[in-house]
Design a protein around this motif. Structure first.
Motif, PDB file in Angstrom:
ATOM      1  N   ALA A  87     -20.337  80.741 -35.652  1.00  0.00           N
ATOM      2  CA  ALA A  87     -19.110  80.001 -35.511  1.00  0.00           C
ATOM      3  C   ALA A  87     -19.498  78.698 -34.717  1.00  0.00           C
ATOM      4  N   VAL A  88     -18.943  77.621 -34.836  1.00  0.00           N
ATOM      5  CA  VAL A  88     -19.098  76.331 -34.199  1.00  0.00           C
ATOM      6  C   VAL A  88     -17.759  75.612 -34.075  1.00  0.00           C
ATOM      7  N   VAL A  89     -17.834  74.835 -32.763  1.00  0.00           N
ATOM      8  CA  VAL A  89     -16.719  73.709 -32.623  1.00  0.00           C
ATOM      9  C   VAL A  89     -17.126  72.434 -33.033  1.00  0.00           C
ATOM     10  N   ASP A  90     -16.262  72.167 -34.328  1.00  0.00           N
ATOM     11  CA  ASP A  90     -16.794  70.771 -34.876  1.00  0.00           C
ATOM     12  C   ASP A  90     -15.999  69.678 -34.189  1.00  0.00           C
ATOM     13  N   VAL A 117     -27.511  83.923 -29.414  1.00  0.00           N
ATOM     14  CA  VAL A 117     -26.880  83.261 -28.186  1.00  0.00           C
ATOM     15  C   VAL A 117     -25.490  82.740 -28.415  1.00  0.00           C
ATOM     16  N   TRP A 118     -24.769  82.440 -27.326  1.00  0.00           N
ATOM     17  CA  TRP A 118     -23.651  81.669 -27.534  1.00  0.00           C
ATOM     18  C   TRP A 118     -23.907  80.231 -27.782  1.00  0.00           C
ATOM     19  N   ASN A 119     -23.054  79.623 -28.573  1.00  0.00           N
ATOM     20  CA  ASN A 119     -23.035  78.319 -28.841  1.00  0.00           C
ATOM     21  C   ASN A 119     -22.040  77.598 -27.799  1.00  0.00           C
ATOM     22  N   MET A 152     -20.352  83.693 -31.928  1.00  0.00           N
ATOM     23  CA  MET A 152     -20.395  83.524 -30.439  1.00  0.00           C
ATOM     24  C   MET A 152     -20.421  81.910 -30.160  1.00  0.00           C
ATOM     25  N   PHE A 153     -19.221  81.524 -29.676  1.00  0.00           N
ATOM     26  CA  PHE A 153     -19.205  80.280 -29.097  1.00  0.00           C
ATOM     27  C   PHE A 153     -18.253  80.257 -27.760  1.00  0.00           C
ATOM     28  N   PHE A 154     -18.437  79.154 -27.239  1.00  0.00           N
ATOM     29  CA  PHE A 154     -17.783  78.889 -25.870  1.00  0.00           C
ATOM     30  C   PHE A 154     -16.759  77.669 -25.853  1.00  0.00           C
ATOM     31  N   LYS A 168     -25.228  73.953 -19.542  1.00  0.00           N
ATOM     32  CA  LYS A 168     -26.453  74.011 -19.160  1.00  0.00           C
ATOM     33  C   LYS A 168     -27.496  74.907 -20.295  1.00  0.00           C
ATOM     34  N   GLU A 169     -26.991  74.945 -21.357  1.00  0.00           N
ATOM     35  CA  GLU A 169     -27.639  75.723 -22.366  1.00  0.00           C
ATOM     36  C   GLU A 169     -29.268  75.266 -22.732  1.00  0.00           C
TER      37      GLU A 169
END
Length: 515
Positions: free
Chosen positions: A111-114, A296-298, A55-57, A302-303
């Motif tokens: 998953a991550v945004v690099d 949690v979503w990455n 999960m990512f935004f 305001k995380e």
């Protein structure tokens, strides 16, 4: 993600059956799958799902990957399904992101945004999306950590040609959750040694080469297995706390699978519990039976103030026995997760995401409402297909003699109910057995929370959406998530009291409908 030993053999047998046999193994309980599909909860277009993954935004889109069987309505052939949403409620289904190949299943991961292209997978000015997942090799029985990358905002992935990136030659080593640790400019991986009841912490500069830094556990609940760990930071005013969530395959507080959490400190290498932060020796995020594998979503806004997450709305005790509607399994309502403090102690607070309010079809609020007036608001809900609503009411214990109960009945018998009992000062969730729809001795449940006497009044919010009921109370400290099933039944939804409480008046009661 993998099953605990008592049911592992059955699920692995399902995984090895032919795709055709799985497709024809069951018929949907209803021909009208649209009517049975929840409004506020994510469901797949078809087939089996379990854990949320990856999960990512990014650029206004919430990405939800999930454990998925492309070939049938029982666990097996695990792959990553994929959907995206602008608001966490309406989802666009996308093609399978990562599929089982050569008898190597794709288990849970992240998953991550690099953004800095540390992996070198990126092309041009668009940062790559890197998925980190557990590869389960059915030939060897081992689980290892692998990666895949995307250069089209997560629409398609290429598996790294030098996988696995971590291989301990272990059978129970899974569910990596990765995030960027800004202070040391490195990636952190949290991953479970499930049978050993441990969490390991690795670091990497490029998402390819990983170094073990430390371990945590066993601690807290150590019966059963540990899965789907998650480590993240939350702030409360000027205080910062690290949260380590550990999902339990069995022996959670309501029975079966669930989630415990620890509060403490993380220095970039190791996590240390700070026992002075919490009042209770054991901390659970959920008191119902059907909330599991939540992470949690990455990358959400305001995380450090609040996180967004959801969980698989099911329980491994009966997951393969719940009704099949053309799909089997769904996610919880998406929630905000924040840190709250009371009497000098912290706890995690959950609330439904505010985006739900955008789906209201009708909204009514009544002040100083009697039981009879409140029940008139609920009188239109007479079929399971009509159940998509939220009710909010205030409970004042000093005005109650015996009890106040919210009840969903079929043919005069309760299916599921939630109550406050004044005599015992308890919150009680009761779900009755449903042999016709869920043939499991573990499905009936009574869940209780003993309150102290400091609450002069408290608010309760109940979300009912086709075949689930989620109760949020005490400012999000206590949450009960439970499935229930009564397809095609005539229902009665109402508040109930004892004879002495018939004149009870709600300070306020509200109703929002989503159909």
């Amino acid at each position: 993600m993998k099953k605990h030993k008592s049911i592992l053999a059955a699920f692995m047998l399902a995984a090895l059956t032919s795709c055709i046999a799985q497709k024809n193994s069951n018929s949907p309980i209803s021909d009208n799958s649209t009517a049975a599909r929840p409004v506020l909860h994510f469901t797949p277009e078809k087939n089996w799902i379990n854990d949320p993954n990856g999960m990512f935004f990014y650029q206004g889109e919430y990405h939800l990957f999930y454990q998925y069987n492309p070939y049938g309505e029982k666990w097996g052939h695990m792959s990553w399904g994929h959907a995206v949403s602008k608001d966490l409620i309406t989802w666009e289904h996308l093609p399978i992101a990562l599929e089982e190949e050569d008898k190597v299943m794709i288990f849970s991961g992240s998953a991550v945004v690099d953004h800095q292209n540390t992996s070198g997978f990126g092309t041009g000015n668009v940062p790559p999306i890197v998925a980190i997942y557990t590869a389960y090799d059915a030939k060897s029985g081992f689980q290892s950590q692998s990666i895949a990358y995307s250069n089209d905002k997560g629409r398609t992935f290429t598996k790294y040609d030098q996988n696995p990136v971590i291989d301990l030659k272990k059978a129970d080593f899974r569910d990596p959750k990765v995030f960027w640790y800004q202070a040391d400019q490195k990636w952190i991986m949290t991953v479970s040694l499930s049978q050993e009841k441990k969490v390991q912490f690795y670091s990497s500069k490029d998402l390819k080469k990983w170094d073990l830094m430390s371990e945590f556990g066993p601690a807290g609940v150590t019966a059963g297995i540990w899965e789907c760990p998650d480590l993240f930071q939350l702030d409360y005013n000027n205080e910062s706390v690290w949260v380590l969530g550990v999902n339990l395959g069995t022996h959670s507080i309501a029975g079966g699978s669930g989630l415990q959490y620890f509060l403490g400190d993380f220095d970039g290498k190791s996590f240390k519990v700070n026992k002075s932060l919490t009042k209770e020796p054991l901390n659970f995020i959920e008191y119902g039976k059907d909330f599991y594998a939540a992470v949690v979503w990455n990358g959400t806004p305001k995380e450090t103030k609040e996180r967004k997450w959801l969980g698989w709305m099911n329980n491994w005790e009966y997951a393969d026995k719940v009704p099949y509607y053309g799909w089997r399994g769904s996610m919880s309502v998406p929630r905000t997760l924040s840190l709250e403090k009371k009497d000098g102690f912290f706890y995690l607070k959950q609330e439904p995401v505010k985006e739900i309010d955008n789906y209201k079809k009708k909204s009514i609020v009544k002040s100083e409402a009697t039981i009879e007036q409140a029940n008139k608001l609920l009188s239109s809900f007479t079929k399971s297909d009509s159940l998509s609503f939220s009710t909010v009411f205030t409970v004042n214990p000093s005005t109650i003699h015996d009890f106040l109960r919210f009840n969903i009945k079929s043919k005069g018998s309760s299916i599921i109910n939630f109550s406050y009992n004044k005599n015992t000062n308890e919150l009680i969730l009761e779900r009755r057995k449903s042999d016709k729809y869920v043939n499991s001795k573990q499905f009936p449940t009574i869940q209780k929370i003993k309150l102290d006497h400091s609450d002069k009044e408290f608010q309760v919010r109940i979300i009912v959406d086709k075949y689930s009921m989620e109760v949020f109370t005490h400012d999000g400290k206590y949450v009960f998530t439970n499935l229930f099933f009564a397809p095609n039944s005539v229902l009665n939804v109402s508040f109930e009291t004892s004879k002495q409480d018939q004149k009870l008046v709600f300070k306020s009661v509200g109703l929002d409908t989503y159909l």
